[in-house]
Write a protein that holds these residues in place. Structure first.
Motif, PDB file in Angstrom:
ATOM      1  N   CYS A 172      46.044  48.515  35.056  1.00 33.83           N
ATOM      2  CA  CYS A 172      45.813  49.389  36.403  1.00 33.83           C
ATOM      3  C   CYS A 172      44.287  49.655  36.490  1.00 33.83           C
ATOM      4  O   CYS A 172      43.504  49.206  37.248  1.00 33.83           O
ATOM      5  CB  CYS A 172      46.661  50.657  36.359  1.00 33.83           C
ATOM      6  N   ASP A 173      43.696  50.176  35.264  1.00 30.52           N
ATOM      7  CA  ASP A 173      42.228  50.725  35.451  1.00 30.52           C
ATOM      8  C   ASP A 173      41.259  49.335  35.735  1.00 30.52           C
ATOM      9  O   ASP A 173      40.495  49.447  36.417  1.00 30.52           O
ATOM     10  CB  ASP A 173      41.939  51.288  34.007  1.00 30.52           C
ATOM     11  N   ILE A 174      41.576  48.438  34.808  1.00 31.97           N
ATOM     12  CA  ILE A 174      40.947  46.947  35.121  1.00 31.97           C
ATOM     13  C   ILE A 174      41.001  46.539  36.388  1.00 31.97           C
ATOM     14  O   ILE A 174      39.975  46.115  37.134  1.00 31.97           O
ATOM     15  CB  ILE A 174      41.260  46.075  33.911  1.00 31.97           C
ATOM     16  N   VAL A 175      42.263  46.624  36.946  1.00 36.50           N
ATOM     17  CA  VAL A 175      42.678  45.694  38.407  1.00 36.50           C
ATOM     18  C   VAL A 175      41.741  46.802  39.434  1.00 36.50           C
ATOM     19  O   VAL A 175      40.906  46.334  40.352  1.00 36.50           O
ATOM     20  CB  VAL A 175      43.764  45.845  38.456  1.00 36.50           C
ATOM     21  N   ARG A 176      41.916  48.146  39.151  1.00 40.14           N
ATOM     22  CA  ARG A 176      41.187  49.112  40.241  1.00 40.14           C
ATOM     23  C   ARG A 176      39.556  48.886  40.035  1.00 40.14           C
ATOM     24  O   ARG A 176      39.105  48.891  41.433  1.00 40.14           O
ATOM     25  CB  ARG A 176      41.603  50.401  39.960  1.00 40.14           C
ATOM     26  N   GLU A 177      39.014  49.025  39.094  1.00 43.31           N
ATOM     27  CA  GLU A 177      37.592  48.568  38.846  1.00 43.31           C
ATOM     28  C   GLU A 177      37.159  47.226  39.373  1.00 43.31           C
ATOM     29  O   GLU A 177      35.957  47.274  40.030  1.00 43.31           O
ATOM     30  CB  GLU A 177      37.359  48.919  37.371  1.00 43.31           C
ATOM     31  N   MET A 178      37.926  46.373  39.208  1.00 44.31           N
ATOM     32  CA  MET A 178      37.659  44.907  39.697  1.00 44.31           C
ATOM     33  C   MET A 178      37.630  45.014  41.230  1.00 44.31           C
ATOM     34  O   MET A 178      36.720  44.489  41.850  1.00 44.31           O
ATOM     35  CB  MET A 178      38.414  43.956  39.039  1.00 44.31           C
ATOM     36  N   PHE A 179      38.746  45.502  41.655  1.00 42.80           N
ATOM     37  CA  PHE A 179      38.714  45.754  43.239  1.00 42.80           C
ATOM     38  C   PHE A 179      37.689  46.281  43.658  1.00 42.80           C
ATOM     39  O   PHE A 179      37.157  45.975  44.848  1.00 42.80           O
ATOM     40  CB  PHE A 179      40.150  46.330  43.668  1.00 42.80           C
ATOM     41  N   GLN A 180      37.390  47.682  43.140  1.00 38.68           N
ATOM     42  CA  GLN A 180      36.358  48.384  43.804  1.00 38.68           C
ATOM     43  C   GLN A 180      34.903  47.691  43.698  1.00 38.68           C
ATOM     44  O   GLN A 180      33.986  47.766  44.649  1.00 38.68           O
ATOM     45  CB  GLN A 180      36.356  49.729  43.039  1.00 38.68           C
ATOM     46  N   ALA A 181      34.757  46.972  42.617  1.00 36.68           N
ATOM     47  CA  ALA A 181      33.529  45.979  42.541  1.00 36.68           C
ATOM     48  C   ALA A 181      33.687  44.874  43.115  1.00 36.68           C
ATOM     49  O   ALA A 181      32.281  44.144  43.127  1.00 36.68           O
ATOM     50  CB  ALA A 181      33.182  46.043  40.922  1.00 36.68           C
ATOM     51  N   GLY A 182      34.599  44.412  43.893  1.00 34.88           N
ATOM     52  CA  GLY A 182      34.649  43.197  44.540  1.00 34.88           C
ATOM     53  C   GLY A 182      35.062  42.000  43.660  1.00 34.88           C
ATOM     54  O   GLY A 182      35.166  40.893  44.152  1.00 34.88           O
ATOM     55  N   GLU A 183      35.052  42.414  42.293  1.00 38.03           N
ATOM     56  CA  GLU A 183      35.483  41.153  41.385  1.00 38.03           C
ATOM     57  C   GLU A 183      36.719  40.540  41.488  1.00 38.03           C
ATOM     58  O   GLU A 183      36.896  39.381  41.244  1.00 38.03           O
ATOM     59  CB  GLU A 183      35.086  41.617  39.893  1.00 38.03           C
ATOM     60  N   LEU A 184      37.814  41.440  41.848  1.00 41.83           N
ATOM     61  CA  LEU A 184      38.956  41.116  42.018  1.00 41.83           C
ATOM     62  C   LEU A 184      39.073  39.851  43.083  1.00 41.83           C
ATOM     63  O   LEU A 184      39.702  38.926  43.040  1.00 41.83           O
ATOM     64  CB  LEU A 184      40.123  42.242  41.915  1.00 41.83           C
ATOM     65  N   GLN A 185      38.582  40.324  44.263  1.00 45.46           N
ATOM     66  CA  GLN A 185      38.477  39.388  45.348  1.00 45.46           C
ATOM     67  C   GLN A 185      37.752  38.133  45.035  1.00 45.46           C
ATOM     68  O   GLN A 185      38.229  37.169  45.525  1.00 45.46           O
ATOM     69  CB  GLN A 185      37.413  40.087  46.600  1.00 45.46           C
ATOM     70  N   GLU A 186      36.497  38.207  44.305  1.00 47.99           N
ATOM     71  CA  GLU A 186      35.996  37.094  43.848  1.00 47.99           C
ATOM     72  C   GLU A 186      36.811  35.985  42.952  1.00 47.99           C
ATOM     73  O   GLU A 186      36.920  35.093  43.019  1.00 47.99           O
ATOM     74  CB  GLU A 186      34.732  37.195  43.079  1.00 47.99           C
ATOM     75  N   LEU A 187      37.550  36.742  42.077  1.00 49.79           N
ATOM     76  CA  LEU A 187      38.563  35.854  41.051  1.00 49.79           C
ATOM     77  C   LEU A 187      39.674  35.350  42.102  1.00 49.79           C
ATOM     78  O   LEU A 187      39.854  34.026  41.528  1.00 49.79           O
ATOM     79  CB  LEU A 187      39.084  37.009  40.316  1.00 49.79           C
ATOM     80  N   LEU A 188      40.191  36.031  42.871  1.00 50.69           N
ATOM     81  CA  LEU A 188      41.193  35.215  43.746  1.00 50.69           C
ATOM     82  C   LEU A 188      40.919  34.231  44.567  1.00 50.69           C
ATOM     83  O   LEU A 188      41.451  33.045  44.441  1.00 50.69           O
ATOM     84  CB  LEU A 188      41.892  36.428  44.641  1.00 50.69           C
ATOM     85  N   THR A 189      39.207  34.262  45.077  1.00 55.11           N
ATOM     86  CA  THR A 189      38.784  33.362  45.722  1.00 55.11           C
ATOM     87  C   THR A 189      38.627  32.032  44.830  1.00 55.11           C
ATOM     88  O   THR A 189      38.901  30.807  45.166  1.00 55.11           O
ATOM     89  CB  THR A 189      37.578  33.571  46.404  1.00 55.11           C
ATOM     90  N   SER A 190      38.151  32.270  43.688  1.00 54.75           N
ATOM     91  CA  SER A 190      37.955  31.246  42.602  1.00 54.75           C
ATOM     92  C   SER A 190      39.230  30.619  42.224  1.00 54.75           C
ATOM     93  O   SER A 190      39.044  29.409  41.893  1.00 54.75           O
ATOM     94  CB  SER A 190      37.082  32.000  41.617  1.00 54.75           C
ATOM     95  N   LYS A 191      40.383  31.174  42.071  1.00 53.70           N
ATOM     96  CA  LYS A 191      41.394  30.755  41.922  1.00 53.70           C
ATOM     97  C   LYS A 191      42.319  29.977  42.909  1.00 53.70           C
ATOM     98  O   LYS A 191      43.254  29.596  42.681  1.00 53.70           O
ATOM     99  CB  LYS A 191      42.284  31.695  40.824  1.00 53.70           C
ATOM    100  N   GLY A 192      41.496  30.305  44.047  1.00 63.37           N
ATOM    101  CA  GLY A 192      42.333  29.540  45.259  1.00 63.37           C
ATOM    102  C   GLY A 192      43.539  30.534  45.822  1.00 63.37           C
ATOM    103  O   GLY A 192      44.404  29.876  46.336  1.00 63.37           O
ATOM    104  N   ILE A 193      43.568  31.660  45.716  1.00 66.42           N
ATOM    105  CA  ILE A 193      44.653  32.552  45.995  1.00 66.42           C
ATOM    106  C   ILE A 193      44.193  33.256  47.282  1.00 66.42           C
ATOM    107  O   ILE A 193      43.433  33.699  47.541  1.00 66.42           O
ATOM    108  CB  ILE A 193      44.937  33.860  44.790  1.00 66.42           C
ATOM    109  N   ALA A 194      45.347  33.000  48.302  1.00 67.13           N
ATOM    110  CA  ALA A 194      45.006  33.382  49.634  1.00 67.13           C
ATOM    111  C   ALA A 194      45.113  35.046  49.593  1.00 67.13           C
ATOM    112  O   ALA A 194      45.965  35.598  49.081  1.00 67.13           O
ATOM    113  CB  ALA A 194      46.101  32.888  50.373  1.00 67.13           C
ATOM    114  N   HIS A 195      44.185  35.573  50.351  1.00 66.71           N
ATOM    115  CA  HIS A 195      43.957  36.983  50.500  1.00 66.71           C
ATOM    116  C   HIS A 195      43.025  37.220  51.567  1.00 66.71           C
ATOM    117  O   HIS A 195      42.242  36.530  51.902  1.00 66.71           O
ATOM    118  CB  HIS A 195      43.371  37.607  48.989  1.00 66.71           C
ATOM    119  N   ASN A 196      43.311  38.589  52.191  1.00 67.81           N
ATOM    120  CA  ASN A 196      42.221  38.889  53.190  1.00 67.81           C
ATOM    121  C   ASN A 196      41.084  39.376  52.570  1.00 67.81           C
ATOM    122  O   ASN A 196      41.164  40.023  51.340  1.00 67.81           O
ATOM    123  CB  ASN A 196      42.791  39.810  54.155  1.00 67.81           C
TER     124      ASN A 196
END
Length: 117
Positions: free
Chosen positions: A87-111
């Motif tokens: 939870c903490d890692i995912v939340r911090e990555m999301f808040q920093a925009g890193e989760l979105q970047e990871l999803l994009t780099s892995k080709g995962i559809a997201h808004n």
């Protein structure tokens, strides 16, 4: 109770067979703990399709996934076979925009919404 090796195989198959997997307490529609709920909400907010696996239904899976990832807590998020964190890692990555970047780099559809949107 399934033998530990079988559980590890089953976990590996779930992770390999789904782009995004969340091992959580409860389900995405009925989380059974606040941490699981937060990660499910972040993924939902981003519009990410994910497989939810309720570790409360099977103690061997609950313990097995901790051994699989060498991570002591639930929830656990996997993207394209890669362990991302709890939870903490995912939340911090999301808040920093890193989760979105990871999803994009892995080709995962997201808004592409951010917290500031």
């Amino acid at each position: 109770m399934t033998p530990q090796g079988d559980v590890q195989d089953w976990i590996a198959k779930q992770i390999a067979g789904n782009d995004v997997v969340l091992f959580m307490k409860g389900t995405k529609t009925m989380p059974q703990c606040g941490f699981s709920m937060q990660v499910a909400q972040i993924l939902g907010h981003l519009g990410v399709e994910f497989k939810d696996i309720n570790v409360l239904e099977d103690m061997s899976v609950r313990e097995g996934v901790k051994a699989y990832s060498n991570w002591p807590t639930i929830p656990q998020l996997y993207v394209k076979g890669e362990f991302i964190g709890g939870c903490d890692i995912v939340r911090e990555m999301f808040q920093a925009g890193e989760l979105q970047e990871l999803l994009t780099s892995k080709g995962i559809a997201h808004n592409a919404q951010t917290l500031n949107a």
